[in-house]
Motif scaffolding. Structure first.
Motif, PDB file in Angstrom:
ATOM      1  N   THR A   7       0.812  -1.100   0.382  1.00 21.96           N
ATOM      2  CA  THR A   7       0.028   0.284   0.106  1.00 21.96           C
ATOM      3  C   THR A   7       0.708   1.454   0.299  1.00 21.96           C
ATOM      4  OG1 THR A   7      -1.958  -1.081   1.309  1.00 21.96           O
ATOM      5  CG2 THR A   7      -1.749   1.266   1.090  1.00 21.96           C
ATOM      6  N   VAL A   8       1.787   1.399   0.583  1.00 22.69           N
ATOM      7  CA  VAL A   8       2.358   2.486   0.960  1.00 22.69           C
ATOM      8  C   VAL A   8       2.889   2.623  -0.686  1.00 22.69           C
ATOM      9  CG1 VAL A   8       4.609   3.182   1.966  1.00 22.69           C
ATOM     10  CG2 VAL A   8       2.952   2.031   3.393  1.00 22.69           C
ATOM     11  N   LEU A   9       3.881   1.786  -1.155  1.00 25.07           N
ATOM     12  CA  LEU A   9       4.558   1.249  -2.461  1.00 25.07           C
ATOM     13  C   LEU A   9       3.789   2.554  -3.298  1.00 25.07           C
ATOM     14  CD1 LEU A   9       6.611  -1.303  -2.524  1.00 25.07           C
ATOM     15  CD2 LEU A   9       7.416   1.154  -1.898  1.00 25.07           C
ATOM     16  N   GLY A  10       2.266   1.653  -2.688  1.00 22.14           N
ATOM     17  CA  GLY A  10       1.586   2.101  -4.757  1.00 22.14           C
ATOM     18  C   GLY A  10       1.452   3.849  -4.218  1.00 22.14           C
ATOM     19  N   LEU A  11       0.649   4.246  -2.863  1.00 20.27           N
ATOM     20  CA  LEU A  11       0.468   5.766  -2.767  1.00 20.27           C
ATOM     21  C   LEU A  11       1.416   6.579  -2.991  1.00 20.27           C
ATOM     22  CD1 LEU A  11      -1.542   5.231   0.442  1.00 20.27           C
ATOM     23  CD2 LEU A  11      -2.435   5.728  -1.592  1.00 20.27           C
ATOM     24  N   ALA A  12       2.968   6.498  -2.658  1.00 19.66           N
ATOM     25  CA  ALA A  12       4.183   7.454  -3.208  1.00 19.66           C
ATOM     26  C   ALA A  12       4.414   6.763  -4.588  1.00 19.66           C
ATOM     27  CB  ALA A  12       5.180   5.812  -2.450  1.00 19.66           C
ATOM     28  N   LYS A  13       4.047   5.865  -5.475  1.00 18.68           N
ATOM     29  CA  LYS A  13       4.392   6.311  -6.801  1.00 18.68           C
ATOM     30  C   LYS A  13       2.940   7.103  -6.920  1.00 18.68           C
ATOM     31  CE  LYS A  13       5.745   1.128  -7.651  1.00 18.68           C
ATOM     32  NZ  LYS A  13       5.551  -0.047  -8.260  1.00 18.68           N
ATOM     33  N   GLN A  14       1.873   6.650  -6.764  1.00 17.87           N
ATOM     34  CA  GLN A  14       0.751   8.089  -7.267  1.00 17.87           C
ATOM     35  C   GLN A  14       0.769   9.309  -6.642  1.00 17.87           C
ATOM     36  OE1 GLN A  14      -2.803   7.923  -4.515  1.00 17.87           O
ATOM     37  NE2 GLN A  14      -3.167   9.084  -5.527  1.00 17.87           N
ATOM     38  N   ALA A  15       2.406  10.026  -5.446  1.00 21.80           N
ATOM     39  CA  ALA A  15       2.320  11.054  -5.057  1.00 21.80           C
ATOM     40  C   ALA A  15       3.489  11.298  -5.584  1.00 21.80           C
ATOM     41  CB  ALA A  15       1.864  11.357  -3.893  1.00 21.80           C
ATOM     42  N   ASP A  16       4.371  10.413  -6.243  1.00 19.28           N
ATOM     43  CA  ASP A  16       5.744  10.731  -7.280  1.00 19.28           C
ATOM     44  C   ASP A  16       6.551  11.283  -6.341  1.00 19.28           C
ATOM     45  OD1 ASP A  16       7.400  11.072  -9.142  1.00 19.28           O
ATOM     46  OD2 ASP A  16       7.069  13.416  -9.571  1.00 19.28           O
ATOM     47  N   LEU A  17       6.316  10.266  -4.937  1.00 21.65           N
ATOM     48  CA  LEU A  17       7.582  10.877  -4.286  1.00 21.65           C
ATOM     49  C   LEU A  17       9.024   9.033  -4.441  1.00 21.65           C
ATOM     50  CD1 LEU A  17       4.880  11.247  -0.985  1.00 21.65           C
ATOM     51  CD2 LEU A  17       6.072  12.286  -2.345  1.00 21.65           C
ATOM     52  N   MET A  18       8.462   8.902  -5.163  1.00 21.61           N
ATOM     53  CA  MET A  18       9.397   7.319  -5.421  1.00 21.61           C
ATOM     54  C   MET A  18      10.874   8.204  -5.619  1.00 21.61           C
ATOM     55  SD  MET A  18       7.278   4.515  -4.335  1.00 21.61           S
ATOM     56  CE  MET A  18       9.584   2.839  -5.308  1.00 21.61           C
ATOM     57  N   GLU A  19      11.865   7.058  -5.658  1.00 22.36           N
ATOM     58  CA  GLU A  19      13.421   7.761  -6.149  1.00 22.36           C
ATOM     59  C   GLU A  19      13.906   6.600  -7.299  1.00 22.36           C
ATOM     60  OE1 GLU A  19      15.948   9.229  -3.322  1.00 22.36           O
ATOM     61  OE2 GLU A  19      14.910  10.879  -2.825  1.00 22.36           O
ATOM     62  N   GLY A  20      13.108   6.582  -8.331  1.00 22.10           N
ATOM     63  CA  GLY A  20      13.294   4.956  -8.918  1.00 22.10           C
ATOM     64  C   GLY A  20      12.570   4.378  -8.393  1.00 22.10           C
ATOM     65  N   ASP A  21      13.682   3.211  -8.197  1.00 21.80           N
ATOM     66  CA  ASP A  21      12.722   1.548  -6.971  1.00 21.80           C
ATOM     67  C   ASP A  21      12.313   1.976  -5.998  1.00 21.80           C
ATOM     68  OD1 ASP A  21      11.200   0.666  -9.936  1.00 21.80           O
ATOM     69  OD2 ASP A  21      13.165  -0.212  -9.570  1.00 21.80           O
ATOM     70  N   HIS A  22      13.095   2.761  -5.362  1.00 25.73           N
ATOM     71  CA  HIS A  22      13.594   2.824  -4.264  1.00 25.73           C
ATOM     72  C   HIS A  22      12.845   4.117  -3.373  1.00 25.73           C
ATOM     73  CE1 HIS A  22      15.589   3.539  -0.071  1.00 25.73           C
ATOM     74  NE2 HIS A  22      15.857   4.799  -0.439  1.00 25.73           N
ATOM     75  N   LEU A  23      11.610   3.552  -2.131  1.00 27.61           N
ATOM     76  CA  LEU A  23      11.177   4.297  -1.498  1.00 27.61           C
ATOM     77  C   LEU A  23      12.540   5.528  -0.091  1.00 27.61           C
ATOM     78  CD1 LEU A  23       8.329   6.076  -0.754  1.00 27.61           C
ATOM     79  CD2 LEU A  23       7.708   3.778   0.997  1.00 27.61           C
ATOM     80  N   PRO A  24      12.625   6.094  -0.115  1.00 31.79           N
ATOM     81  CA  PRO A  24      13.221   7.757   0.805  1.00 31.79           C
ATOM     82  C   PRO A  24      12.130   7.100   2.520  1.00 31.79           C
ATOM     83  CG  PRO A  24      13.395   8.609  -0.388  1.00 31.79           C
ATOM     84  CD  PRO A  24      12.483   7.318  -1.087  1.00 31.79           C
ATOM     85  N   ARG A  25      12.697   6.892   3.259  1.00 30.92           N
ATOM     86  CA  ARG A  25      12.198   6.602   4.576  1.00 30.92           C
ATOM     87  C   ARG A  25      11.010   5.373   4.693  1.00 30.92           C
ATOM     88  NH1 ARG A  25      11.898  11.112   2.947  1.00 30.92           N
ATOM     89  NH2 ARG A  25       9.265  10.968   2.757  1.00 30.92           N
ATOM     90  N   SER A  26      11.281   4.090   4.399  1.00 31.60           N
ATOM     91  CA  SER A  26      10.810   2.988   4.011  1.00 31.60           C
ATOM     92  C   SER A  26      10.504   2.814   5.371  1.00 31.60           C
ATOM     93  CB  SER A  26      10.967   2.369   2.647  1.00 31.60           C
ATOM     94  OG  SER A  26      11.873   1.596   2.973  1.00 31.60           O
ATOM     95  N   GLU A  27      11.563   2.311   5.971  1.00 27.92           N
ATOM     96  CA  GLU A  27      11.677   1.631   7.398  1.00 27.92           C
ATOM     97  C   GLU A  27      10.673   2.606   8.124  1.00 27.92           C
ATOM     98  OE1 GLU A  27      14.590   4.993   7.179  1.00 27.92           O
ATOM     99  OE2 GLU A  27      13.762   3.622   5.919  1.00 27.92           O
ATOM    100  N   ARG A  28      10.847   3.416   7.809  1.00 26.88           N
ATOM    101  CA  ARG A  28      10.089   5.070   9.158  1.00 26.88           C
ATOM    102  C   ARG A  28       8.153   4.169   8.533  1.00 26.88           C
ATOM    103  NH1 ARG A  28      12.766  10.608   9.253  1.00 26.88           N
ATOM    104  NH2 ARG A  28      14.743   9.646   9.994  1.00 26.88           N
ATOM    105  N   ALA A  29       8.388   3.916   7.865  1.00 28.15           N
ATOM    106  CA  ALA A  29       6.872   3.918   7.154  1.00 28.15           C
ATOM    107  C   ALA A  29       6.301   2.635   8.171  1.00 28.15           C
ATOM    108  CB  ALA A  29       6.653   4.110   5.514  1.00 28.15           C
ATOM    109  N   LEU A  30       7.367   1.668   7.779  1.00 25.12           N
ATOM    110  CA  LEU A  30       6.737   0.545   8.305  1.00 25.12           C
ATOM    111  C   LEU A  30       6.837   0.349   9.366  1.00 25.12           C
ATOM    112  CD1 LEU A  30       8.236  -2.299   6.196  1.00 25.12           C
ATOM    113  CD2 LEU A  30       6.539  -1.801   6.693  1.00 25.12           C
ATOM    114  N   PHE A  31       7.155   1.693  10.048  1.00 28.16           N
ATOM    115  CA  PHE A  31       7.612   1.665  12.095  1.00 28.16           C
ATOM    116  C   PHE A  31       6.321   1.840  12.447  1.00 28.16           C
ATOM    117  CE2 PHE A  31       8.995   4.143  15.444  1.00 28.16           C
ATOM    118  CZ  PHE A  31       9.380   2.473  16.368  1.00 28.16           C
TER     119      PHE A  31
END
Length: 431
Positions: free
Chosen positions: A257-281
């Motif tokens: 869900t987080v990856l999908g929403l981040a792509k929608q918001a154009d917050l991805m850096e390539g295939d990498h999501l910055p601070r992904s561990e914080r989102a899971l936390f």
């Protein structure tokens, strides 16, 4: 150094986005108490626990992970808790059952802080991920139909059509039709608005009665589950599968869900999501806190996409959502009255279920070794009223089918381990 500068930032858009997300997902305040109430959890306990878990998880997401994503008790997992864990074991009370949520949340916190989370997510085949989501969708849609009386028990066929002349079924059908029209027209907050319209009809037909609208929030019982005794409760009741199910579902559901929403918001850096561990936390903390006060595991809410579509791009939107949920704590009499009328909340369950089952479109149906284990998961979850059983059969048959198809090398070693553990659970600790 990591770039944390917001993209396309506008404080007005963040506030509007947060408000939009809140309206779109606010149905959880009504549905969650309704479902967990069937497990014996008192209304005020689960209502306030829902608010607290949502506020904490969403605030951490907004202030720490800095994403416009809301966290709240997940649909499907609440039904699993109520109907597959508590109701299936007559000797298990809801307080003891919350030990599974607490331990799963604790493990999730640990995983979110280690590289193991990435390996675990990568190990699970995509077909099983899609199937689990779809199966849960069928499960909660089935629950919505059953609670409203749209379907009922049958002596020979087990399930049959309910009484279409009963007030509850008529109200459910009207509510479903209204909500579907709103959703099809892409009206923001369609599920919530549909519940409001259904509630108005219920009020004027005598099915909904209020004993007040606003009250001072009453703090729920603290430490509803004893953290120290939780591990012992799991061992004594054989609740290993429940913990494992909660952990896996929250892990890859939130990640996806987080990856999908981040792509929608154009917050991805390539295939990498910055601070992904914080989102899971953020989600892990929400689950942990929720278990202490009395609600099922939290998850990132796909409804956040509505807020993103309205312009939200930063954690400010999440903070707005959290504040609005906190204010909702003053409306417990209203929520309590609505959650007691199944016909008002049932359409939400049915529609959310239909959205979740759409994941089947990603399955490789022409590859039998991939599709059959997925089919088992989807079929058995609603038929056995157990998410854990559906997952177990999928994880058991997936490696077997792959080995027979001479594709065993494609299976991650962890899947063989999971399959073996699930087999032991079904044989020795059926739930």
């Amino acid at each position: 150094m990591e770039n944390t500068e917001p993209k396309k930032f506008s404080i007005q858009k963040e506030i509007v986005g947060g408000l939009t997300t809140f309206v779109t997902m606010s149905y959880i305040m009504f549905v969650n108490p309704s479902i967990l109430g069937d497990a014996g959890v008192p209304f005020n306990q689960v209502f306030m626990a829902t608010i607290i878990a949502t506020v904490v998880g969403t605030l951490v997401m907004g202030l720490y992970a800095k994403y416009p994503i809301a966290i709240a008790p997940g649909m499907g997992m609440n039904a699993y808790f109520a109907y597959s864990i508590v109701s299936a074991d007559k000797g298990l009370d809801y307080k003891t059952a919350f030990a599974t949520v607490f331990v799963a949340g604790l493990l999730f916190v640990i995983l979110s802080l280690t590289p193991l989370r990435k390996k675990l997510i990568e190990a699970i085949p995509s077909s099983l991920k899609y199937a689990i989501t779809a199966g849960i969708g069928l499960f909660i849609a089935f629950i919505g139909m059953r609670l409203s009386g749209l379907i009922q028990a049958h002596e020979s066929n087990f399930v049959a059509l309910g009484d279409l002349h009963s007030p509850s079924v008529i109200l459910t059908m009207i509510g479903l039709l209204v909500t579907l029209i709103l959703y099809t027209l892409r009206v923001p907050g369609s599920i919530f608005i549909g519940m409001v319209i259904t509630g108005i009809i219920a009020y004027f037909t005598g099915q909904l009665k209020f004993e007040g609208f606003v009250s001072v929030p009453q703090m729920p019982e603290l430490m509803i589950t004893n953290p120290i005794a939780s591990f012992g409760d799991i061992v004594s009741h054989g609740l290993y599968a429940a913990v494992f199910s909660f952990l896996l579902i929250t892990l890859f559901d939130t990640t996806g869900t987080v990856l999908g929403l981040a792509k929608q918001a154009d917050l991805m850096e390539g295939d990498h999501l910055p601070r992904s561990e914080r989102a899971l936390f953020s989600d892990a903390i929400g689950t942990l806190v929720g278990s202490i006060f009395g609600t099922s595991p939290t998850s990132a809410y796909i409804e956040s996409s509505s807020g993103i579509a309205a312009g939200a791009r930063t954690g400010i939107a999440a903070v707005v959502v959290a504040l609005l949920f906190a204010l909702s704590a003053f409306f417990s009499p209203l929520v309590g009255a609505v959650s007691n009328v199944a016909a008002i909340t049932a359409p939400a369950l049915i529609i959310v279920g239909s959205l979740m089952i759409s994941q089947v479109r990603f399955l490789k149906w022409d590859n039998f070794a991939e599709s059959f284990p997925a089919f088992l998961v989807i079929l058995t979850m609603p038929l056995t009223s157990s998410i854990a059983t559906g997952m177990a059969l999928g994880f058991i048959f997936y490696p077997i089918m792959k080995l027979v198809a001479r594709e065993g090398k494609e299976v991650h070693p962890l899947i063989y381990v999971f399959g073996f553990l699930f087999l032991l659970q079904l044989v020795f600790f059926p739930h």
